[in-house]
Design a protein around this motif. Sequence first.
Motif, PDB file in Angstrom:
ATOM      1  N   MET A 152      52.934  84.800  81.952  1.00 48.51           N
ATOM      2  CA  MET A 152      53.659  85.866  82.652  1.00 48.51           C
ATOM      3  C   MET A 152      53.020  87.218  82.401  1.00 48.51           C
ATOM      4  O   MET A 152      52.853  88.019  83.320  1.00 48.51           O
ATOM      5  CB  MET A 152      55.131  85.873  82.224  1.00 48.51           C
ATOM      6  N   VAL A 153      52.638  87.450  81.138  1.00 52.36           N
ATOM      7  CA  VAL A 153      51.976  88.710  80.794  1.00 52.36           C
ATOM      8  C   VAL A 153      50.672  88.825  81.593  1.00 52.36           C
ATOM      9  O   VAL A 153      50.332  89.884  82.122  1.00 52.36           O
ATOM     10  CB  VAL A 153      51.700  88.790  79.271  1.00 52.36           C
ATOM     11  N   GLY A 154      49.960  87.683  81.713  1.00 54.19           N
ATOM     12  CA  GLY A 154      48.711  87.657  82.476  1.00 54.19           C
ATOM     13  C   GLY A 154      48.932  88.079  83.919  1.00 54.19           C
ATOM     14  O   GLY A 154      48.211  88.912  84.454  1.00 54.19           O
ATOM     15  N   VAL A 155      49.973  87.508  84.544  1.00 53.56           N
ATOM     16  CA  VAL A 155      50.269  87.831  85.945  1.00 53.56           C
ATOM     17  C   VAL A 155      50.628  89.308  86.081  1.00 53.56           C
ATOM     18  O   VAL A 155      50.127  90.010  86.967  1.00 53.56           O
ATOM     19  CB  VAL A 155      51.414  86.937  86.481  1.00 53.56           C
ATOM     20  N   GLY A 157      55.742  80.356  74.192  1.00 49.27           N
ATOM     21  CA  GLY A 157      54.653  81.316  73.978  1.00 49.27           C
ATOM     22  C   GLY A 157      53.644  81.251  75.103  1.00 49.27           C
ATOM     23  O   GLY A 157      53.238  82.296  75.647  1.00 49.27           O
ATOM     24  N   ILE A 158      53.265  80.018  75.478  1.00 45.63           N
ATOM     25  CA  ILE A 158      52.278  79.853  76.562  1.00 45.63           C
ATOM     26  C   ILE A 158      52.817  80.427  77.869  1.00 45.63           C
ATOM     27  O   ILE A 158      52.132  81.158  78.581  1.00 45.63           O
ATOM     28  CB  ILE A 158      51.910  78.356  76.727  1.00 45.63           C
ATOM     29  N   TRP A 185      57.587  73.109  68.764  1.00 49.19           N
ATOM     30  CA  TRP A 185      56.883  72.858  70.027  1.00 49.19           C
ATOM     31  C   TRP A 185      57.457  73.666  71.164  1.00 49.19           C
ATOM     32  O   TRP A 185      56.734  74.160  72.009  1.00 49.19           O
ATOM     33  CB  TRP A 185      56.898  71.363  70.357  1.00 49.19           C
ATOM     34  N   TRP A 186      58.772  73.793  71.142  1.00 53.59           N
ATOM     35  CA  TRP A 186      59.388  74.634  72.170  1.00 53.59           C
ATOM     36  C   TRP A 186      58.909  76.068  72.028  1.00 53.59           C
ATOM     37  O   TRP A 186      58.668  76.751  73.024  1.00 53.59           O
ATOM     38  CB  TRP A 186      60.930  74.559  72.094  1.00 53.59           C
ATOM     39  N   THR A 187      58.741  76.534  70.779  1.00 55.50           N
ATOM     40  CA  THR A 187      58.250  77.894  70.553  1.00 55.50           C
ATOM     41  C   THR A 187      56.855  78.048  71.160  1.00 55.50           C
ATOM     42  O   THR A 187      56.564  79.031  71.838  1.00 55.50           O
ATOM     43  CB  THR A 187      58.183  78.189  69.037  1.00 55.50           C
ATOM     44  N   VAL A 188      55.988  77.023  70.915  1.00 56.05           N
ATOM     45  CA  VAL A 188      54.630  77.087  71.438  1.00 56.05           C
ATOM     46  C   VAL A 188      54.647  77.129  72.963  1.00 56.05           C
ATOM     47  O   VAL A 188      53.987  77.960  73.589  1.00 56.05           O
ATOM     48  CB  VAL A 188      53.807  75.870  70.942  1.00 56.05           C
TER      49      VAL A 188
END
Lengths: 241, 200
Positions: free
Chosen positions: A34-37, A28-29, A22-25
């Motif tokens: 961040m990539v979006g920004v 990831g989100i 869950w931490w990985t997910v």
Amino acid sequence: MTAQQTHASELKLFPDWKWKSWWTVLTGIMLLMMVGVIAFIVFQPIQVLPRIRLAPGFALIDQNGQRLTNEDLRGRYVLYNFTYTDCRAPECPQLDLLMREVQQRLDEAQTDGTPVALVTIAFDAEEATPEKLRAYAQTLGADTSNWHFISGNPERMKDIVGGGFEVYYEKLDNGEYKFTPTMILVDGWGIVRAVYNARAYEPDADRIIRHLGILAKELRESKGVARLGYEAAHLFLCYAS
Amino acid sequence: MKTSAKLILIIALFMVFFGAILVAGCARPYEFHGMVLQPSDPIDFTLTAHTGERVSLSDFRGKYVVLFFGYTFCPDVCPLTLAELSRAMQILGDKAEGVQVIMVTVDPERDTAERLANYVPSFHPDFIGLTGSADEIAKAATPLGIFYAKNEVEGASGYLMDHTASVTLLDKEGRVRLVWPFGTAPEDIASDLEYMLKGD
């Protein structure tokens, strides 16, 4: 097979999913966001013109002897330039001719019906009588239906042009003026949105026509959720070239 | 038992996730009723208050400053605007402490500090009226996009002033943030102020 084992295998929908997964997910989100920004900043899907500052308030006299104020121009896109009535080559025809070119090409600007006005402010307030302003307009072949030539109010001229529009000018001993040829685009709210001179945008009719379209597009689209995108564009300085 | 607890957790997480998407999709960003400006350089000027003291805008850093330019002989626009600003302060209640309303006269010839003292606080005891020399007023008004000019009319009052009737909001650092056009409802002004105050 014991009862307990059966129970476990029935519920093994996500066999290997543990807290760690869950931490990985979540990570990831966060990374995606961040990539979006960053993508927004790099690719600039929305481009805007900055909201630089308020254009100054003024009440001046036009070429017909009528008063023209900044309030009269509210609700229009206004392109200003600055001159003095005895101005001769090389400084003066330049931006005046560019103003004329913009005026002649206004139907190319996609302003969604928002009217555009052109205003030439003559800062030689003591000399620039309505007659002299009228002569200046005629020499240029300006269409004065939406192009105003204004001056007057010598006490306030420096506050308006120098302080408000931040256009430097200085009277020389020989009666001429030294000044920075500048054009300024103001939106319908009275906010300076673009400055065209040697230090900012290079004055160019294509660019000004395009900028008028950008202002109209923001006015049209910056509503509801799309407004978030526009505000982000202002925040991340996604300014049009 | 342990695995079923995990399953419930998974379902709960999915519900939170889709709930968040739903909220994000339906939520609209706050839309100001005034025109929004990018925070720019702080502005400052020093004028004479209705109390006779010299007052600078920078004295109010730490408060939101609502600026209105008007004059006491004003027949309609100014009393209406001041009454609506007073109403907006009422709506804000205790939060109004973080806001200072100031009227700067555009008619310094007739609006002395005494005249302002009889006029401005009558709308709200905390409102401040400012006056000064013709030059000081012009230097304060012009950069804020405020025009004013004498309008000679026949009548006992001598003349009227034509002037910009919008209201300007400066933030705690003295930067122009919003401009409300004339006639903005007090509820809308209060709502914008509340949103600004909440952001701090």
